[in-house]
Scaffold this active site. Structure first.
Site, PDB file in Angstrom:
ATOM      1  CB  CYS A 179      -0.941   0.007   1.186  1.00  0.00           C
ATOM      2  SG  CYS A 179      -2.161  -1.305   1.091  1.00  0.00           S
TER       3      CYS A 179
ATOM      4  CG  HIS B  20      -3.099   3.676   1.840  1.00  0.00           C
ATOM      5  ND1 HIS B  20      -3.547   3.240   0.614  1.00  0.00           N
ATOM      6  CD2 HIS B  20      -3.180   2.616   2.684  1.00  0.00           C
ATOM      7  CE1 HIS B  20      -3.878   1.961   0.713  1.00  0.00           C
ATOM      8  NE2 HIS B  20      -3.672   1.557   1.959  1.00  0.00           N
TER       9      HIS B  20
ATOM     10  CG  ASN C 221      -6.519  -0.622   1.046  1.00  0.00           C
ATOM     11  OD1 ASN C 221      -5.802  -0.191   0.143  1.00  0.00           O
ATOM     12  ND2 ASN C 221      -6.033  -1.088   2.179  1.00  0.00           N
TER      13      ASN C 221
HETATM   14  N1  ACO Z   1     -18.269  -8.275   8.862  1.00  0.00           N
HETATM   15  C1  ACO Z   1     -18.728  -8.490  10.096  1.00  0.00           C
HETATM   16  N2  ACO Z   1     -17.933  -8.755  11.148  1.00  0.00           N
HETATM   17  C2  ACO Z   1     -16.611  -8.826  10.917  1.00  0.00           C
HETATM   18  C3  ACO Z   1     -16.061  -8.625   9.631  1.00  0.00           C
HETATM   19  C4  ACO Z   1     -16.948  -8.352   8.581  1.00  0.00           C
HETATM   20  N3  ACO Z   1     -16.532  -8.129   7.320  1.00  0.00           N
HETATM   21  N4  ACO Z   1     -14.720  -8.748   9.717  1.00  0.00           N
HETATM   22  C5  ACO Z   1     -14.428  -9.015  10.996  1.00  0.00           C
HETATM   23  N5  ACO Z   1     -15.568  -9.068  11.738  1.00  0.00           N
HETATM   24  C6  ACO Z   1     -15.729  -9.324  13.163  1.00  0.00           C
HETATM   25  C7  ACO Z   1     -14.543 -10.027  13.763  1.00  0.00           C
HETATM   26  O1  ACO Z   1     -14.656 -11.426  13.586  1.00  0.00           O
HETATM   27  C8  ACO Z   1     -14.665  -9.627  15.223  1.00  0.00           C
HETATM   28  O2  ACO Z   1     -15.652 -10.438  15.829  1.00  0.00           O
HETATM   29  P1  ACO Z   1     -15.504 -10.943  17.357  1.00  0.00           P
HETATM   30  O3  ACO Z   1     -15.471  -9.679  18.186  1.00  0.00           O
HETATM   31  O4  ACO Z   1     -16.724 -11.779  17.559  1.00  0.00           O
HETATM   32  O5  ACO Z   1     -14.202 -11.678  17.392  1.00  0.00           O
HETATM   33  C9  ACO Z   1     -15.227  -8.205  15.177  1.00  0.00           C
HETATM   34  O6  ACO Z   1     -15.787  -8.060  13.855  1.00  0.00           O
HETATM   35  C10 ACO Z   1     -14.171  -7.119  15.385  1.00  0.00           C
HETATM   36  O7  ACO Z   1     -13.044  -7.414  14.571  1.00  0.00           O
HETATM   37  P2  ACO Z   1     -11.763  -6.482  14.550  1.00  0.00           P
HETATM   38  O8  ACO Z   1     -10.763  -7.083  13.608  1.00  0.00           O
HETATM   39  O9  ACO Z   1     -11.320  -6.209  15.949  1.00  0.00           O
HETATM   40  O10 ACO Z   1     -12.381  -5.137  13.924  1.00  0.00           O
HETATM   41  P3  ACO Z   1     -11.703  -3.742  13.716  1.00  0.00           P
HETATM   42  O11 ACO Z   1     -12.509  -2.712  14.382  1.00  0.00           O
HETATM   43  O12 ACO Z   1     -10.233  -3.777  14.011  1.00  0.00           O
HETATM   44  O13 ACO Z   1     -11.869  -3.515  12.134  1.00  0.00           O
HETATM   45  C11 ACO Z   1     -10.515  -3.672  10.143  1.00  0.00           C
HETATM   46  C12 ACO Z   1     -11.283  -4.434  11.230  1.00  0.00           C
HETATM   47  C13 ACO Z   1     -11.499  -2.856   9.347  1.00  0.00           C
HETATM   48  C14 ACO Z   1      -9.818  -4.684   9.246  1.00  0.00           C
HETATM   49  C15 ACO Z   1      -9.464  -2.716  10.769  1.00  0.00           C
HETATM   50  O14 ACO Z   1      -8.752  -3.407  11.765  1.00  0.00           O
HETATM   51  C16 ACO Z   1      -8.485  -2.142   9.779  1.00  0.00           C
HETATM   52  O15 ACO Z   1      -8.811  -1.286   8.976  1.00  0.00           O
HETATM   53  N6  ACO Z   1      -7.182  -2.523   9.867  1.00  0.00           N
HETATM   54  C17 ACO Z   1      -6.103  -1.912   9.104  1.00  0.00           C
HETATM   55  C18 ACO Z   1      -6.055  -2.341   7.665  1.00  0.00           C
HETATM   56  C19 ACO Z   1      -4.872  -1.666   6.993  1.00  0.00           C
HETATM   57  O16 ACO Z   1      -4.629  -0.481   7.152  1.00  0.00           O
HETATM   58  N7  ACO Z   1      -4.048  -2.413   6.260  1.00  0.00           N
HETATM   59  C20 ACO Z   1      -2.817  -1.813   5.720  1.00  0.00           C
HETATM   60  C21 ACO Z   1      -2.870  -1.550   4.300  1.00  0.00           C
HETATM   61  S1  ACO Z   1      -3.271  -2.973   3.352  1.00  0.00           S
HETATM   62  C22 ACO Z   1      -1.835  -3.459   2.442  1.00  0.00           C
HETATM   63  O17 ACO Z   1      -0.741  -3.011   2.621  1.00  0.00           O
HETATM   64  C23 ACO Z   1      -2.029  -4.546   1.449  1.00  0.00           C
END
Ligand code: ACO
Length: 323
Positions: A114, A250, A280
């Protein structure tokens, strides 16, 4: 030594739009969850007969048109992608041929997930500043949907496909004011694609070639790291928080973007946000967002624009530009 300046921007998005409602039918998720946690409403997905290079070429042609140039005017092409068309040759070489750039001009890919576009911009800027090139195409393009596991709701709802491009030209005044690149491979397992061609095709199954991410852990590192890169960039240029006109971040997650805007004391009206419509798009997200805000007239000549990214590697970086 000369500077480099952005003289044209362009972008391209595949025709097919995939909404959150459509994803509700594929994995156990909801429009509410996706919008609340990420800000994403929809994303674009490549057609079966469309590859990263096709998207990149279309974005490049638009950037050249905006700059009033043709492919023959370009002597350097740097493409940032982690979803290249082939193992080799580089997708940049394929685009060079398709565009009809001069034979012998320089073309290569950059891989920094990214953060790829910031890495590519840094490299092209250095080429121009040291007289290695006069006019460069810098492209970020991804067919990211090809490496998604469509059974993993934690990743498949986040990403999309697209391409963005800028034309850089040698100039007596900046232009690119500073670039800042970093990497740290020690937390690879938080965000990676387990399989690679070096392991041989016997080890490739339906999941190992797809993105694996521990999103919540990545989120925390991203917010902390991007706060630091803002300070580093402002400090290197002797600027205060209020001196930046536009943040073009980003586009991974609206909550990460809002945290960075806060670190800059910048109101959200001065932040270019496309994550809702693009998702993204990895290396494509910054040049795509930049082009949107240039074309709709928000970003004006001579304004100070801060671009920043964080991605797999981990890699992170920023570029401060007088547009
Ligand atoms: N729909 C519904 N529920 C979901 C989904 C979904 N699509 N995905 C995960 N959940 C659930 C999980 O299972 C979890 O359930 P649980 O509490 O029963 O265990 C709950 O939602 C919370 O999950 P978290 O992972 O803690 O959610 P979070 O608030 O952290 O959001 C997200 C997840 C959106 C992925 C976030 O963490 C994020 O944006 N992370 C950074 C991504 C990023 O910047 N990546 C870098 C660039 S990518 C690259 O370089 C290729």
């Amino acid at each position: 030594m000369s500077y480099s300046r952005i003289i044209g921007t362009g972008s391209y998005l595949p025709e097919r739009v995939m909404t959150n409602q459509e994803l509700e039918r594929i994995v156990d998720t909801s429009d509410d969850w996706i919008q609340a946690r990420t800000g994403i409403r929809e994303r674009h997905i490549v057609a079966d007969d469309e590859n990263c290079g096709d998207l990149a070429r279309k974005a490049a042609l638009q950037a050249l048109d905006a700059a009033g140039l043709t492919p023959e005017d370009i002597d350097l092409l740097v493409l940032a992608t982690c979803t290249p068309d082939r193992v080799f040759p580089s997708t940049a070489c394929l685009i060079q041929r398709e565009l009809g750039m001069p034979a012998g001009s320089i073309a290569f890919d950059v891989s920094a997930a990214c953060s790829g576009f910031i890495y590519a911009l840094d490299v092209a800027n250095r080429f121009i500043r040291t007289d290695g090139a006069r006019r460069a195409l810098v492209i970020g393009a991804e067919a990211f949907s090809r490496i998604l596991n469509w059974e993993d709701r934690g990743t498949c709802v986040l990403f999309g496909d697209g391409a963005g491009a800028v034309v850089l030209e040698a100039s007596d005044s900046p232009g690119v004011l500073s670039t800042h690149l970093h990497a740290d491979g020690r937390q690879e397992e938080l965000l990676y694609v387990p399989w690679g061609v070096g392991q041989g095709y016997d080890h490739l199954d339906s999941v190992s070639g797809k993105v694996s991410m521990r999103g919540n852990e990545v989120f925390k590192v991203a917010v902390r790291t991007l706060g630091r890169i803002v300070d580093e960039t402002l400090g290197a240029n002797g600027l205060e928080r209020g001196d930046v006109d536009w943040l073009v971040p980003h586009q991974a997650n609206i909550r990460i973007i809002a945290a960075t805007a806060k670190a800059l004391s910048l109101p959200m009206e001065n932040v270019v946000v496309t994550v809702g419509e693009h998702g993204n798009t990895s290396a494509a997200s910054i040049p795509l967002a930049l082009d949107v805000a240039v074309r709709d007239g928000r970003i004006q000549r001579d304004q100070i624009v801060l671009m920043e990214a964080f991605g797999a590697g981990f890699t992170w970086g920023s570029a401060l530009v007088r547009f």
